[in-house]
Design a protein around this motif. Structure first.
Motif, PDB file in Angstrom:
ATOM      1  N   THR A   1      62.086  17.423  30.664  1.00  0.00           N
ATOM      2  CA  THR A   1      61.841  17.535  29.230  1.00  0.00           C
ATOM      3  C   THR A   1      63.141  17.421  28.445  1.00  0.00           C
ATOM      4  O   THR A   1      63.199  16.746  27.405  1.00  0.00           O
ATOM      5  N   ALA A   2      64.201  18.044  28.925  1.00  0.00           N
ATOM      6  CA  ALA A   2      65.501  17.954  28.250  1.00  0.00           C
ATOM      7  C   ALA A   2      66.029  16.525  28.263  1.00  0.00           C
ATOM      8  O   ALA A   2      66.582  16.047  27.260  1.00  0.00           O
ATOM      9  N   MET A   3      65.851  15.808  29.357  1.00  0.00           N
ATOM     10  CA  MET A   3      66.326  14.427  29.426  1.00  0.00           C
ATOM     11  C   MET A   3      65.538  13.517  28.485  1.00  0.00           C
ATOM     12  O   MET A   3      66.110  12.607  27.878  1.00  0.00           O
ATOM     13  N   PHE A   4      64.229  13.760  28.339  1.00  0.00           N
ATOM     14  CA  PHE A   4      63.463  13.000  27.353  1.00  0.00           C
ATOM     15  C   PHE A   4      63.999  13.265  25.947  1.00  0.00           C
ATOM     16  O   PHE A   4      64.116  12.350  25.120  1.00  0.00           O
ATOM     17  N   GLY A   5      64.325  14.506  25.645  1.00  0.00           N
ATOM     18  CA  GLY A   5      64.877  14.845  24.328  1.00  0.00           C
ATOM     19  C   GLY A   5      66.234  14.202  24.094  1.00  0.00           C
ATOM     20  O   GLY A   5      66.505  13.663  23.011  1.00  0.00           O
ATOM     21  N   VAL A   6      67.100  14.234  25.100  1.00  0.00           N
ATOM     22  CA  VAL A   6      68.427  13.624  24.975  1.00  0.00           C
ATOM     23  C   VAL A   6      68.304  12.114  24.795  1.00  0.00           C
ATOM     24  O   VAL A   6      68.996  11.505  23.964  1.00  0.00           O
ATOM     25  N   THR A   7      67.409  11.488  25.572  1.00  0.00           N
ATOM     26  CA  THR A   7      67.221  10.042  25.459  1.00  0.00           C
ATOM     27  C   THR A   7      66.675   9.673  24.081  1.00  0.00           C
ATOM     28  O   THR A   7      67.140   8.711  23.457  1.00  0.00           O
ATOM     29  N   GLY A   8      65.698  10.404  23.586  1.00  0.00           N
ATOM     30  CA  GLY A   8      65.142  10.122  22.263  1.00  0.00           C
ATOM     31  C   GLY A   8      66.181  10.289  21.162  1.00  0.00           C
ATOM     32  O   GLY A   8      66.272   9.460  20.248  1.00  0.00           O
ATOM     33  N   ALA A   9      66.974  11.345  21.241  1.00  0.00           N
ATOM     34  CA  ALA A   9      68.021  11.553  20.241  1.00  0.00           C
ATOM     35  C   ALA A   9      69.077  10.454  20.324  1.00  0.00           C
ATOM     36  O   ALA A   9      69.575   9.972  19.299  1.00  0.00           O
ATOM     37  N   GLY A  10      69.417  10.033  21.541  1.00  0.00           N
ATOM     38  CA  GLY A  10      70.409   8.967  21.706  1.00  0.00           C
ATOM     39  C   GLY A  10      69.924   7.643  21.142  1.00  0.00           C
ATOM     40  O   GLY A  10      70.661   6.945  20.441  1.00  0.00           O
ATOM     41  N   LEU A  11      68.670   7.286  21.432  1.00  0.00           N
ATOM     42  CA  LEU A  11      68.122   6.040  20.893  1.00  0.00           C
ATOM     43  C   LEU A  11      68.020   6.090  19.371  1.00  0.00           C
ATOM     44  O   LEU A  11      68.284   5.093  18.687  1.00  0.00           O
ATOM     45  N   SER A  12      67.656   7.228  18.843  1.00  0.00           N
ATOM     46  CA  SER A  12      67.585   7.376  17.389  1.00  0.00           C
ATOM     47  C   SER A  12      68.969   7.208  16.772  1.00  0.00           C
ATOM     48  O   SER A  12      69.120   6.541  15.737  1.00  0.00           O
ATOM     49  N   GLY A  13      69.976   7.784  17.390  1.00  0.00           N
ATOM     50  CA  GLY A  13      71.343   7.645  16.887  1.00  0.00           C
ATOM     51  C   GLY A  13      71.845   6.218  16.957  1.00  0.00           C
ATOM     52  O   GLY A  13      72.500   5.729  16.038  1.00  0.00           O
ATOM     53  N   ILE A  14      71.519   5.519  18.041  1.00  0.00           N
ATOM     54  CA  ILE A  14      71.943   4.126  18.182  1.00  0.00           C
ATOM     55  C   ILE A  14      71.268   3.257  17.124  1.00  0.00           C
ATOM     56  O   ILE A  14      71.909   2.398  16.510  1.00  0.00           O
ATOM     57  N   ARG A  15      69.983   3.457  16.893  1.00  0.00           N
ATOM     58  CA  ARG A  15      69.282   2.691  15.864  1.00  0.00           C
ATOM     59  C   ARG A  15      69.862   2.978  14.481  1.00  0.00           C
ATOM     60  O   ARG A  15      70.008   2.080  13.656  1.00  0.00           O
ATOM     61  N   HIS A  16      70.168   4.242  14.222  1.00  0.00           N
ATOM     62  CA  HIS A  16      70.749   4.631  12.936  1.00  0.00           C
ATOM     63  C   HIS A  16      72.115   3.970  12.755  1.00  0.00           C
ATOM     64  O   HIS A  16      72.420   3.436  11.688  1.00  0.00           O
ATOM     65  N   TYR A  17      72.936   3.980  13.799  1.00  0.00           N
ATOM     66  CA  TYR A  17      74.271   3.374  13.736  1.00  0.00           C
ATOM     67  C   TYR A  17      74.169   1.858  13.610  1.00  0.00           C
ATOM     68  O   TYR A  17      74.896   1.241  12.829  1.00  0.00           O
ATOM     69  N   ALA A  18      73.271   1.213  14.365  1.00  0.00           N
ATOM     70  CA  ALA A  18      73.139  -0.243  14.336  1.00  0.00           C
ATOM     71  C   ALA A  18      72.569  -0.725  13.008  1.00  0.00           C
ATOM     72  O   ALA A  18      72.845  -1.857  12.601  1.00  0.00           O
ATOM     73  N   GLY A  19      71.789   0.095  12.337  1.00  0.00           N
ATOM     74  CA  GLY A  19      71.206  -0.290  11.061  1.00  0.00           C
ATOM     75  C   GLY A  19      72.094   0.017   9.879  1.00  0.00           C
ATOM     76  O   GLY A  19      71.648  -0.058   8.737  1.00  0.00           O
ATOM     77  N   GLY A  20      73.340   0.374  10.102  1.00  0.00           N
ATOM     78  CA  GLY A  20      74.248   0.662   8.998  1.00  0.00           C
ATOM     79  C   GLY A  20      73.920   1.956   8.283  1.00  0.00           C
ATOM     80  O   GLY A  20      74.205   2.102   7.098  1.00  0.00           O
ATOM     81  N   GLY A  21      73.310   2.897   8.972  1.00  0.00           N
ATOM     82  CA  GLY A  21      72.968   4.173   8.357  1.00  0.00           C
ATOM     83  C   GLY A  21      71.651   4.149   7.605  1.00  0.00           C
ATOM     84  O   GLY A  21      71.301   5.116   6.938  1.00  0.00           O
ATOM     85  N   LYS A  22      70.927   3.033   7.694  1.00  0.00           N
ATOM     86  CA  LYS A  22      69.645   2.921   7.005  1.00  0.00           C
ATOM     87  C   LYS A  22      68.517   3.056   8.016  1.00  0.00           C
ATOM     88  O   LYS A  22      68.721   2.945   9.208  1.00  0.00           O
ATOM     89  N   LYS A  23      67.311   3.274   7.503  1.00  0.00           N
ATOM     90  CA  LYS A  23      66.157   3.429   8.384  1.00  0.00           C
ATOM     91  C   LYS A  23      65.844   2.123   9.097  1.00  0.00           C
ATOM     92  O   LYS A  23      66.118   1.038   8.584  1.00  0.00           O
ATOM     93  N   HIS A  24      65.266   2.236  10.280  1.00  0.00           N
ATOM     94  CA  HIS A  24      64.914   1.063  11.080  1.00  0.00           C
ATOM     95  C   HIS A  24      63.826   0.264  10.379  1.00  0.00           C
ATOM     96  O   HIS A  24      62.923   0.829   9.771  1.00  0.00           O
ATOM     97  N   ARG A  25      63.933  -1.063  10.445  1.00  0.00           N
ATOM     98  CA  ARG A  25      62.952  -1.932   9.798  1.00  0.00           C
ATOM     99  C   ARG A  25      61.942  -2.436  10.816  1.00  0.00           C
ATOM    100  O   ARG A  25      62.291  -2.836  11.912  1.00  0.00           O
ATOM    101  N   TRP A  26      60.678  -2.424  10.425  1.00  0.00           N
ATOM    102  CA  TRP A  26      59.598  -2.863  11.286  1.00  0.00           C
ATOM    103  C   TRP A  26      58.935  -4.082  10.673  1.00  0.00           C
ATOM    104  O   TRP A  26      58.962  -4.284   9.465  1.00  0.00           O
TER     105      TRP A  26
END
Length: 86
Positions: free
Chosen positions: A15-40
């Protein structure tokens, strides 16, 4: 009969690894999007405008309000010239 806590340790780790992975992916998307929300559901127009913004500002999601393009933008085009058969 109680469950020994040693049997719950793998579930806590998973469960902790799922949380760490989700937080990491969210951070990467946030950083890659220039601090803006992900576009769908980007269509061709959105991709073209994002590419134009990237060529203007150097950042994929960056935007500028300058009415005049920076120097060098007139030769910075996404179209590649074809090689002639001569």
């Amino acid at each position: 009969m109680p469950v020994p806590f040693e049997t719950l340790i793998p579930y806590v780790i998973i469960t902790a690894m799922f949380g760490v992975t989700g937080a990491g992916l969210s951070g990467i998307r946030h950083y890659a999007g220039g601090g803006k929300k992900h576009r769908w559901s980007l269509d061709t127009w959105d991709r073209q405008m994002m590419d134009r913004d990237r060529r203007l500002t150097g950042v994929l999601r960056g935007q500028t309000d300058n009415a005049i393009a920076p120097p060098g933008f007139e030769v910075n085009q996404p179209w590649r010239g074809e090689k002639r058969f001569s």
